[in-house]
Design a protein around this motif. Structure first.
Motif, short mmCIF file in Angstrom:
data_model
loop_
_atom_site.label_atom_id
_atom_site.label_comp_id
_atom_site.label_asym_id
_atom_site.label_seq_id
_atom_site.Cartn_x
_atom_site.Cartn_y
_atom_site.Cartn_z
N ALA A 1 0.85 -1.18 0.00
CA ALA A 1 0.00 0.00 0.00
C ALA A 1 0.89 1.24 0.00
N ILE A 2 0.51 2.22 -0.76
CA ILE A 2 1.26 3.47 -0.87
C ILE A 2 0.52 4.53 -0.06
N ASP A 3 1.26 5.26 0.77
CA ASP A 3 0.67 6.34 1.54
C ASP A 3 0.73 7.61 0.70
N TRP A 4 -0.31 7.84 -0.09
CA TRP A 4 -0.33 8.98 -0.99
C TRP A 4 -0.38 10.31 -0.25
N SER A 5 -0.72 10.29 1.05
CA SER A 5 -0.74 11.54 1.82
C SER A 5 0.69 12.08 2.02
N ARG A 6 1.69 11.24 1.78
CA ARG A 6 3.09 11.69 1.90
C ARG A 6 3.61 12.32 0.61
N ALA A 7 2.78 12.36 -0.43
CA ALA A 7 3.22 12.89 -1.72
C ALA A 7 3.59 14.36 -1.60
N ILE A 8 4.66 14.71 -2.30
CA ILE A 8 5.15 16.08 -2.34
C ILE A 8 4.86 16.65 -3.72
N GLY A 9 4.26 17.83 -3.75
CA GLY A 9 3.92 18.45 -5.03
C GLY A 9 5.16 18.72 -5.88
N ILE A 10 5.03 18.46 -7.16
CA ILE A 10 6.08 18.77 -8.13
C ILE A 10 5.41 19.45 -9.32
N ALA A 11 6.22 20.08 -10.15
CA ALA A 11 5.68 20.66 -11.38
C ALA A 11 5.32 19.53 -12.33
N PRO A 12 4.22 19.66 -13.06
CA PRO A 12 3.85 18.59 -13.99
C PRO A 12 4.97 18.20 -14.96
N ASP A 13 5.82 19.17 -15.34
CA ASP A 13 6.90 18.82 -16.27
C ASP A 13 8.04 18.06 -15.59
N GLU B 1 -7.25 18.07 -18.60
CA GLU B 1 -6.16 19.01 -18.35
C GLU B 1 -5.38 18.53 -17.13
N LEU B 2 -4.08 18.39 -17.27
CA LEU B 2 -3.21 18.05 -16.15
C LEU B 2 -3.09 19.28 -15.27
N VAL B 3 -3.60 19.20 -14.03
CA VAL B 3 -3.66 20.38 -13.17
C VAL B 3 -2.69 20.32 -11.99
N ALA B 4 -2.16 19.14 -11.68
CA ALA B 4 -1.22 19.03 -10.56
C ALA B 4 -0.46 17.72 -10.68
N ALA B 5 0.69 17.67 -10.00
CA ALA B 5 1.49 16.45 -9.97
C ALA B 5 2.18 16.36 -8.60
N ALA B 6 2.46 15.12 -8.21
CA ALA B 6 3.12 14.89 -6.93
C ALA B 6 3.90 13.59 -7.01
N MET B 7 4.86 13.44 -6.09
CA MET B 7 5.61 12.19 -6.02
C MET B 7 5.74 11.74 -4.58
N VAL B 8 5.67 10.44 -4.36
CA VAL B 8 5.91 9.86 -3.05
C VAL B 8 7.38 9.48 -2.95
N ASP B 9 7.89 8.84 -4.00
CA ASP B 9 9.30 8.45 -4.09
C ASP B 9 9.61 8.29 -5.57
N ASP B 10 10.78 7.72 -5.90
CA ASP B 10 11.17 7.66 -7.31
C ASP B 10 10.41 6.63 -8.13
N ARG B 11 9.45 5.93 -7.54
CA ARG B 11 8.64 4.95 -8.25
C ARG B 11 7.15 5.30 -8.27
N HIS B 12 6.71 6.22 -7.42
CA HIS B 12 5.28 6.47 -7.23
C HIS B 12 4.95 7.95 -7.46
N TYR B 13 4.09 8.17 -8.46
CA TYR B 13 3.73 9.53 -8.88
C TYR B 13 2.23 9.66 -9.04
N ASP B 14 1.73 10.86 -8.79
CA ASP B 14 0.31 11.17 -8.92
C ASP B 14 0.17 12.32 -9.90
N ALA B 15 -0.62 12.12 -10.95
CA ALA B 15 -0.91 13.16 -11.93
C ALA B 15 -2.41 13.45 -11.84
#
Length: 122
Positions: free
Chosen positions: A3-15, A75-89
């Motif tokens: 299970a991935i704790d998506w609440s730990r995701a840190i916002g990043i720029a979509p690019d 439209e891609l409005v935000a992006a985040a990453m938990v670690d180098d394998r897990h990303y949220d778009a």
């Protein structure tokens, strides 16, 4: 699968999303099934609307259905990453589906430079 704790995701720029994800999102939006499916591992899974699609054939069938079921813009409005394998778009969709507008999280797990898992949820 862990299970991935998506609440730990840190916002990043979509690019800043990794190449496999940006190429997949572009192919998905262009309805380029061959390119989209090629960006998944052979044993990949996609969960969308509570249903899981396993492997290349099921993922291709899901992509084909989802591309023709409704007409919508995305439209891609935000992006985040938990670690180098897990990303949220996060995508904002508007169209002729029930409700007409929704923000959806496309939660990716990468392995060996490809998409191993995608979960799409509000």
């Amino acid at each position: 699968m862990d299970a991935i704790d998506w609440s730990r995701a840190i916002g990043i720029a979509p690019d800043e999303l990794p190449g496999p994800i940006t190429r997949y999102l572009a192919a998905h939006q262009a309805r380029d099934l061959d390119t989209a499916v090629a960006l998944y591992t052979p044993d990949a899974s996609v969960t969308d609307e509570g249903r899981t699609h396993q492997g290349s054939e099921q993922i291709r069938a899901w992509l084909s259905r989802s591309a023709s079921e409704y007409t919508y813009t995305t439209e891609l409005v935000a992006a985040a990453m938990v670690d180098d394998r897990h990303y949220d778009a996060v995508h904002h969709l508007e169209g002729d589906f029930p409700g007409g507008a929704v923000d959806l999280h496309f939660r990716f797990t990468l392995r060996d430079g490809l998409i191993a898992r995608l979960v799409i949820e509000p």
